[in-house]
Design a protein around this motif. Structure first.
Motif, PDB file in Angstrom:
ATOM      1  N   ALA A   1     -15.684  32.061 -12.996  1.00 21.77           N
ATOM      2  CA  ALA A   1     -16.375  31.291 -11.966  1.00 21.77           C
ATOM      3  C   ALA A   1     -17.691  30.844 -12.183  1.00 21.77           C
ATOM      4  N   LYS A   2     -18.328  31.586 -12.895  1.00 19.57           N
ATOM      5  CA  LYS A   2     -19.692  31.205 -13.263  1.00 19.57           C
ATOM      6  C   LYS A   2     -19.643  29.914 -14.067  1.00 19.57           C
TER       7      LYS A   2
ATOM      8  N   ASN B   1     -22.640  37.517  -1.698  1.00 16.81           N
ATOM      9  CA  ASN B   1     -23.329  38.296  -2.674  1.00 16.81           C
ATOM     10  C   ASN B   1     -24.675  37.824  -2.349  1.00 16.81           C
TER      11      ASN B   1
ATOM     12  N   ASP C   1     -17.928  29.357  -2.682  1.00 20.68           N
ATOM     13  CA  ASP C   1     -17.666  30.446  -3.392  1.00 20.68           C
ATOM     14  C   ASP C   1     -17.052  31.541  -3.013  1.00 20.68           C
TER      15      ASP C   1
ATOM     16  N   TYR D   1     -15.376  36.937  -3.856  1.00 20.19           N
ATOM     17  CA  TYR D   1     -15.481  38.334  -3.383  1.00 20.19           C
ATOM     18  C   TYR D   1     -14.094  38.457  -2.101  1.00 20.19           C
TER      19      TYR D   1
ATOM     20  N   SER E   1     -12.544  37.885 -11.601  1.00 25.75           N
ATOM     21  CA  SER E   1     -13.613  39.281 -11.992  1.00 25.75           C
ATOM     22  C   SER E   1     -13.701  40.215 -10.974  1.00 25.75           C
ATOM     23  N   LYS E   2     -13.742  39.651  -9.801  1.00 22.61           N
ATOM     24  CA  LYS E   2     -13.950  40.926  -8.671  1.00 22.61           C
ATOM     25  C   LYS E   2     -12.672  41.342  -8.080  1.00 22.61           C
TER      26      LYS E   2
ATOM     27  N   ARG F   1     -12.920  36.981 -18.333  1.00 25.20           N
ATOM     28  CA  ARG F   1     -13.501  35.834 -18.041  1.00 25.20           C
ATOM     29  C   ARG F   1     -12.513  34.605 -17.521  1.00 25.20           C
TER      30      ARG F   1
HETATM   31  C1  LIG Z   1     -21.219  35.232  -5.739  1.00 28.56           C
HETATM   32  C2  LIG Z   1     -20.654  35.306  -7.142  1.00 28.56           C
HETATM   33  N1  LIG Z   1     -20.251  34.114  -7.682  1.00 28.56           N
HETATM   34  C3  LIG Z   1     -19.508  34.078  -9.033  1.00 28.56           C
HETATM   35  C4  LIG Z   1     -19.911  35.153  -9.648  1.00 28.56           C
HETATM   36  C5  LIG Z   1     -19.331  34.834 -11.377  1.00 28.56           C
HETATM   37  O1  LIG Z   1     -18.319  35.487 -11.496  1.00 28.56           O
HETATM   38  P1  LIG Z   1     -17.501  35.309 -12.888  1.00 28.56           P
HETATM   39  O2  LIG Z   1     -17.325  36.441 -13.654  1.00 28.56           O
HETATM   40  O3  LIG Z   1     -15.896  34.918 -12.628  1.00 28.56           O
HETATM   41  O4  LIG Z   1     -18.055  34.207 -13.716  1.00 28.56           O
HETATM   42  C6  LIG Z   1     -20.617  36.351  -9.362  1.00 28.56           C
HETATM   43  C7  LIG Z   1     -20.710  37.634 -10.070  1.00 28.56           C
HETATM   44  O5  LIG Z   1     -21.563  38.354 -10.261  1.00 28.56           O
HETATM   45  C8  LIG Z   1     -20.931  36.238  -8.177  1.00 28.56           C
HETATM   46  O6  LIG Z   1     -21.660  37.446  -7.657  1.00 28.56           O
END
Ligand SMILES: Cc1ncc(COP(=O)(O)O)c(C=O)c1O
Length: 390
Positions: A99-100, A174, A202, A205, A235-236, A244
């Motif tokens: 997602a990043k 987060n 986003d 979560y 990821s979560k 990834r």
């Molecule tokens: C709010 C938020 N968005 C996106 C991400 C990134 O996730 P990804 O591992 O899919 O890149 C994180 C990871 O810590 C996050 O806390």
């Protein structure tokens, strides 16, 4: 000057000092308890692992379509329909390496120099840095603890200008775990009516929620659907941080086409094996394992809250989702870096200072740790707090 202006606009993570200190303590043989993890401490669901192994053994080794294999994009479209009530077609979806990565590329294709990106704080630290890197102006909009650190329509209107390009919403949040209710999102939508601002929502979560109802921003109204880009990943929700895989969906197909162009000239497709595994994470086969993980998180959240609530001077925010508790230590110390650094040095307990999320007077405690560590670590926090001398 060797380095580009662009990279000098980006700051290193403020929390690196804590990570470094934790490493030093470990190397010196000191007992350390980490509450700083940003990832589940569980394995991915069995069905995901089996699908990955089948993909490897089946020789699924080649480049794929840049934006993801059809089968996966269809699974994502189905998931967005079933879980979120959103109607996206596969051509509005781009799969990336986390997602990043999706967020970074969205900022890259959307931001012109001087564009404003509204980021309600406390916030995940990467949003402002990504915005700045791409020449945008990060507008940090301070929210209030009494509103669960969620931005209100009045607060949003106060920072909205004709230069606002993007508003970033993170729900569940987060670092606070707060979730925006449907009517709160609707009010934000009203505040944006008449502006050209896009929303990046986003929702990474989304699956880890505790009794609260999660609502996708884009599902609240037609206007919000057309201005929102929904970002999510595995990821979560499926404990696949290292694998990834992330994605976004946007009503405006131009955005997907632009990101596809950027990705085709940079990283190409997300890992082929992981794409196959991702289908198993999304199509229902992994649901039982994901629910088991969620229940474990909920138990740990309750355990941690019960102990934290007994500590004089600390005030935890009850998280409705994610796996973090954002705790106020303002009553005894205003400086979060100082508090967290001392806590780490004196007790070996690692937390993340609020300043890393643009919020002084708080620390973030992750409950992605086993129950015994949670009990032991919080007991240490309690005695540290009792004897705290600024
Ligand atoms: C709010 C938020 N968005 C996106 C991400 C990134 O996730 P990804 O591992 O899919 O890149 C994180 C990871 O810590 C996050 O806390």
């Amino acid at each position: 000057m060797i380095l580009s202006e662009r990279i000098s606009l980006m700051e290193e993570s403020l929390t690196l000092a804590i990570t470094q200190k934790a490493r030093e303590l470990k190397a010196a043989g000191r007992e350390a308890i980490s509450f700083s993890a940003g990832e589940p401490d569980f394995d991915p669901p069995r069905a995901v692992k089996e699908a990955a192994i089948a993909a490897i053994n089946g020789g699924f080794n080649k480049y794929t379509a840049v934006t993801g294999i059809d089968e996966l994009k269809e699974a994502i479209a189905k998931k967005l329909k079933k879980d979120n009530g959103l109607n996206y077609s596969p051509k509005q979806i781009v799969v990336s390496s986390g997602a990043k990565h999706s967020l970074f590329q969205l900022f890259a294709v959307l931001i012109n120099r001087g564009d404003e990106v509204i980021i309600p704080t406390p916030a995940w630290v990467s949003y402002p840095e990504m915005a700045r890197y791409h020449g945008g102006k990060a507008i940090l909009a301070q929210t209030k603890a009494e509103n669960g650190f969620k931005i209100t329509s009045v607060e949003l209107k106060a920072v909205l200008t004709d230069k606002t390009k993007i508003v970033v919403l993170c729900s569940p949040s987060n670092p606070t775990g707060s979730i925006y209710a449907r009517e709160e999102i609707a009010a934000l939508g009203e505040a944006l009516k008449g502006s050209n601002a896009l929303i990046i929502s986003d929702e990474i979560y989304e699956k880890l929620i505790y009794g609260a109802k999660f609502v996708s921003t884009a599902a609240v109204s037609d206007d919000l659907f057309s201005r929102t880009i929904t970002v999510n990943g595995l990821s979560k929700s499926a404990a696949m941080t290292g694998w990834r895989l992330g994605y976004f969906a946007a009503a405006n197909v131009e955005i997907a086409i632009a990101v596809a162009k950027l990705q085709s000239q940079s990283t190409t497709n997300a890992c082929s094996i992981v794409q196959k595994a991702a289908i198993a994470a999304l199509d229902g086969r992994a649901d039982d394992d994901i629910e088991t993980m969620r229940q474990r998180f909920e138990k740990r959240r309750d355990l941690a809250l019960e102990s934290l609530n007994k500590i004089e001077g600390l005030k935890p925010i009850v998280p409705q989702g994610a796996f973090y508790i954002f705790v106020s230590h303002e009553a005894i110390e205003k400086d979060s870096m100082k508090f967290c650094m001392k806590l780490l040095e004196e007790t070996g307990v690692a937390t993340v200072p609020g300043v890393g999320f643009a919020q002084e007077g708080y620390f973030r405690m992750s409950f992605a740790a086993d129950e015994a560590s949670i009990e032991k670590g919080i007991a240490k926090i309690a005695s540290f707090t009792r004897g705290y001398r600024p």
